[in-house]
Design a protein around this motif. Structure first.
Motif, PDB file in Angstrom:
ATOM      1  N   THR A   5       0.846  -1.195   0.000  1.00 39.65           N
ATOM      2  CA  THR A   5       0.000   0.000   0.000  1.00 39.65           C
ATOM      3  C   THR A   5       0.878   1.241   0.000  1.00 39.65           C
ATOM      4  OG1 THR A   5      -1.675  -1.195   1.250  1.00 39.65           O
ATOM      5  CG2 THR A   5      -1.836   1.204   1.249  1.00 39.65           C
ATOM      6  N   ILE A   7       1.723   4.392   1.355  1.00 41.98           N
ATOM      7  CA  ILE A   7       1.365   5.030   2.630  1.00 41.98           C
ATOM      8  C   ILE A   7       1.763   6.499   2.686  1.00 41.98           C
ATOM      9  CG2 ILE A   7       1.330   2.910   3.967  1.00 41.98           C
ATOM     10  CD1 ILE A   7       4.179   3.635   4.954  1.00 41.98           C
ATOM     11  N   GLU A   8       2.713   6.911   1.840  1.00 37.68           N
ATOM     12  CA  GLU A   8       3.125   8.318   1.777  1.00 37.68           C
ATOM     13  C   GLU A   8       3.341   8.663   0.315  1.00 37.68           C
ATOM     14  OE1 GLU A   8       6.474   9.413   4.303  1.00 37.68           O
ATOM     15  OE2 GLU A   8       6.057   7.656   5.554  1.00 37.68           O
ATOM     16  N   TRP A   9       2.964   9.882  -0.096  1.00 36.39           N
ATOM     17  CA  TRP A   9       3.205  10.330  -1.457  1.00 36.39           C
ATOM     18  C   TRP A   9       3.297  11.837  -1.500  1.00 36.39           C
ATOM     19  CZ3 TRP A   9       5.241   8.417  -5.523  1.00 36.39           C
ATOM     20  CH2 TRP A   9       5.167   9.115  -6.721  1.00 36.39           C
ATOM     21  N   ILE A  18       6.096   2.834   0.106  1.00 40.86           N
ATOM     22  CA  ILE A  18       5.167   1.712   0.067  1.00 40.86           C
ATOM     23  C   ILE A  18       5.344   0.898   1.332  1.00 40.86           C
ATOM     24  CG2 ILE A  18       4.518  -0.402  -1.150  1.00 40.86           C
ATOM     25  CD1 ILE A  18       5.933   0.828  -3.646  1.00 40.86           C
ATOM     26  N   LYS A  19       4.242   0.498   1.952  1.00 42.15           N
ATOM     27  CA  LYS A  19       4.269  -0.473   3.055  1.00 42.15           C
ATOM     28  C   LYS A  19       3.985  -1.822   2.428  1.00 42.15           C
ATOM     29  CE  LYS A  19       4.008  -2.390   7.128  1.00 42.15           C
ATOM     30  NZ  LYS A  19       4.845  -3.562   7.093  1.00 42.15           N
ATOM     31  N   ASP A  21       3.147  -5.772   1.888  1.00 44.90           N
ATOM     32  CA  ASP A  21       2.388  -6.786   2.621  1.00 44.90           C
ATOM     33  C   ASP A  21       3.397  -7.696   3.303  1.00 44.90           C
ATOM     34  OD1 ASP A  21       0.184  -5.638   1.477  1.00 44.90           O
ATOM     35  OD2 ASP A  21      -0.203  -7.279   0.072  1.00 44.90           O
ATOM     36  N   LYS A  26       9.129   0.238   5.247  1.00 42.39           N
ATOM     37  CA  LYS A  26       8.617   0.920   4.066  1.00 42.39           C
ATOM     38  C   LYS A  26       9.694   0.990   2.985  1.00 42.39           C
ATOM     39  CE  LYS A  26       9.271   5.504   6.128  1.00 42.39           C
ATOM     40  NZ  LYS A  26       8.588   6.725   6.540  1.00 42.39           N
ATOM     41  N   ARG A  42      -2.109   8.313  -2.427  1.00 42.99           N
ATOM     42  CA  ARG A  42      -1.908   7.672  -1.130  1.00 42.99           C
ATOM     43  C   ARG A  42      -3.073   6.731  -0.833  1.00 42.99           C
ATOM     44  NH1 ARG A  42      -1.520  11.581   3.686  1.00 42.99           N
ATOM     45  NH2 ARG A  42      -0.598  12.709   1.978  1.00 42.99           N
ATOM     46  N   GLY A  43      -2.755   5.558  -0.313  1.00 38.81           N
ATOM     47  CA  GLY A  43      -3.757   4.576   0.047  1.00 38.81           C
ATOM     48  C   GLY A  43      -4.024   3.543  -1.035  1.00 38.81           C
ATOM     49  N   ARG A  45      -3.430   0.443  -3.615  1.00 43.08           N
ATOM     50  CA  ARG A  45      -2.704  -0.830  -3.590  1.00 43.08           C
ATOM     51  C   ARG A  45      -1.802  -0.891  -4.814  1.00 43.08           C
ATOM     52  NH1 ARG A  45      -1.809  -4.023   0.064  1.00 43.08           N
ATOM     53  NH2 ARG A  45      -2.081  -5.816  -1.267  1.00 43.08           N
TER      54      ARG A  45
END
Length: 109
Positions: A5, A7-9, A18-19, A21, A26, A42-43, A45
């Protein structure tokens, strides 16, 4: 390929994190890793392949937002790999050495 995902942009600067899976911290991703030209949000997939970034840390080398059709999804990197400059620099140096040797042996006058 991995999934995770975004998570920051930072859209102004063209990078984020990216976090993934599963386990792990990150992962840095630059806008150049997104080959479709679509800017991520952000957010979202992502699917991505990793490599080593300039700083020696893991970074996404190829990424796309999940849900893009297979025709738009690249099977291999189509953009210029940022490490290819080393190959071109070495080739250029060899050409310069060759030319200087040839010119040094050319008859003068």
């Amino acid at each position: 390929m991995q999934k995770g995902t975004l998570i920051e942009w930072d859209d102004d600067r063209g990078f984020g994190f990216i976090k993934p899976d599963g386990p792990g911290g990150k992962i840095f991703v630059h806008i150049s890793a997104f080959e479709t030209g679509r800017r991520p949000q952000r957010g979202e997939r992502l699917s991505f392949a990793t490599g080593i970034g300039r700083d020696g840390k893991t970074a996404a080398r190829q990424a796309w937002v999940e849900g893009i059709s297979g025709e738009q999804r690249p099977n291999h990197p189509s953009h210029f790999d940022r490490n290819d400059y080393r190959v071109w620099a070495a080739a250029g140096l060899l050409v310069l050495v060759f030319v200087s040797v040839v010119l040094d042996r050319a008859p003068s006058g």
